[in-house]
Write an enzyme that holds these catalytic residues in place. Sequence first.
Site, short mmCIF file in Angstrom:
data_model
loop_
_atom_site.label_atom_id
_atom_site.label_comp_id
_atom_site.label_asym_id
_atom_site.label_seq_id
_atom_site.Cartn_x
_atom_site.Cartn_y
_atom_site.Cartn_z
N MET A 48 0.85 -1.83 -0.04
CA MET A 48 -0.04 -0.23 0.28
C MET A 48 0.99 0.84 0.05
O MET A 48 0.56 2.45 -0.18
CB MET A 48 -1.15 -0.36 1.04
CG MET A 48 -1.98 -1.18 1.32
SD MET A 48 -3.78 0.12 2.51
CE MET A 48 -2.48 -0.77 3.69
N VAL A 62 7.58 2.58 3.88
CA VAL A 62 7.57 2.23 5.12
C VAL A 62 9.34 2.75 5.33
O VAL A 62 10.03 2.63 4.70
CB VAL A 62 7.78 0.78 5.35
CG1 VAL A 62 8.71 0.51 6.85
CG2 VAL A 62 6.44 -0.38 5.34
N LYS A 96 4.72 4.00 8.41
CA LYS A 96 4.46 3.84 7.04
C LYS A 96 3.26 4.33 6.59
O LYS A 96 2.17 5.22 7.00
CB LYS A 96 3.73 2.28 8.01
CG LYS A 96 4.30 1.50 8.35
CD LYS A 96 3.17 0.06 8.03
CE LYS A 96 2.78 -0.98 7.15
NZ LYS A 96 2.08 -1.95 7.19
N ASP A 131 -2.98 -14.08 6.91
CA ASP A 131 -1.56 -14.13 5.81
C ASP A 131 -0.21 -14.65 7.25
O ASP A 131 0.83 -14.28 7.29
CB ASP A 131 -1.62 -12.98 5.76
CG ASP A 131 -0.36 -12.99 4.43
OD1 ASP A 131 -0.01 -13.87 3.88
OD2 ASP A 131 0.39 -11.63 3.80
N LYS A 160 3.11 -15.96 7.06
CA LYS A 160 3.63 -16.75 6.70
C LYS A 160 5.58 -16.20 6.91
O LYS A 160 5.54 -16.00 7.78
CB LYS A 160 3.74 -16.19 5.11
CG LYS A 160 3.48 -15.12 5.00
CD LYS A 160 3.21 -14.28 3.88
CE LYS A 160 3.09 -12.84 3.58
NZ LYS A 160 2.92 -12.37 2.08
N PRO A 161 6.27 -16.79 6.79
CA PRO A 161 7.74 -17.10 7.05
C PRO A 161 7.93 -14.85 6.86
O PRO A 161 8.71 -14.50 7.49
CB PRO A 161 8.49 -17.52 5.94
CG PRO A 161 7.70 -19.06 5.84
CD PRO A 161 6.48 -18.46 5.77
N ASP A 213 1.65 -6.62 10.92
CA ASP A 213 1.03 -6.84 8.58
C ASP A 213 0.64 -7.45 8.81
O ASP A 213 -0.11 -8.99 8.50
CB ASP A 213 2.42 -7.59 7.42
CG ASP A 213 0.97 -6.99 6.03
OD1 ASP A 213 0.41 -6.29 6.42
OD2 ASP A 213 1.80 -7.37 5.05
#
Length: 406
Positions: free
Chosen positions: A6, A9, A24, A117, A119-120, A135
Amino acid sequence: MAHNGMGEVWTAQDKHLDRAVIVKFVNGSMVDAELMRRFRREALLTARLDHPGVPAVYDLDEHDGRPYLVLQKVDGINLADLIAEQGPLSIAWVAAIGAQISSVLVAARRIGLVHRDIKPSNVMLDASGAVKVLDFGLAVIRDDDRYSRITQTGQSLGTIGYMAPEQILGEPTDHRTDLYGLGGTLFDLLTGHPPFDGDTTATTLHHQLADPPPRPALLRPEIPSALDQLVHALLAIRPENRPASATEVYATLAPLAQDLPPIPGVVDEGGDTVRAYAAIVGQAPRPSNDNAAPDPPPRRPDLDVDQASEQAEQLVADGKFRAAARLWRRLAEHHARQHGDTHPLVFDCRLRAARAHLPLGEHDRALRQLNQLLHDRIRADGPEHPAVLELRQEIARLSEKGASSH
């Protein structure tokens, strides 16, 4: 500066409270009413989940019509980069990381929040061994219209290979959706490979929806059977076949998080690394009859400058450039605390950190860091300082090389 889906950062310094922060911004060319609602919603959800494993939200405001969010700065490495550098992690560290993520998911379920979401690349590990889940842009929360899902045409609602089958199929999600993402993350940490990795998006999705859940022990036989079975269960196609809660997952993982070894260039060397386990236990989901106070969080030890400098040089010699870059940045921060931001040692360490990204092919990242360094050196030493002139020449050479490669 970096970019996410979006916007931008930035790292910054809170002058009032003397602390490093992340800012952000929404991309200037993308600001519209719906995007601003999504951005604010992410900020509110992140702030609502008050847990040590989630970055603190310090502020939400606007500048020239662009909303911005000020977050706690996390000094560490995301798990995707960690796996790329280190390969499969020790069983103890996989369990320690997984237990901490489980603790965050326990807190999320208490307020009805689903991250969606996991995830690594959305989990960071800092130098003390502590984990931060990042996030919350896709998160949803139960029975609260203020946080209802906001979608756009073409907006991804997860990450292929880690998003749960119910997300893929557009079915309702709940806390077990995040357990699926945790299972995929654990599989990746244990084996060095994603759990589902087809040649195309279509084949990856087919594997997720049609194949039996994978077992990491087939790739790494020394994995304890309890851990192998847990990952297998977390990756079950149907939510009802996964563990009932993150508390149950935590109970399996925490006992395996013993005798944590150092991770060179990532987690501080020496006996203090085992204190990461104390941090996990301190955030454990405790039985209702357990009134014991949680263990204090580990104190990050002072950096041994000479040892760290030698280690950074050795990491470069060993080809572990990303780990070296991270260690040089830690040294820069240490020197800045000791001597101020404009000390030559700070600039030297930042320069070495930026250069370490070049052998990785990350020229754009190196140039961003070098240009920021140039800006700070000019402000500190003036435009005609020899170091400034040398840095200008280096940036010009890299810019020319980058342009010729495109």
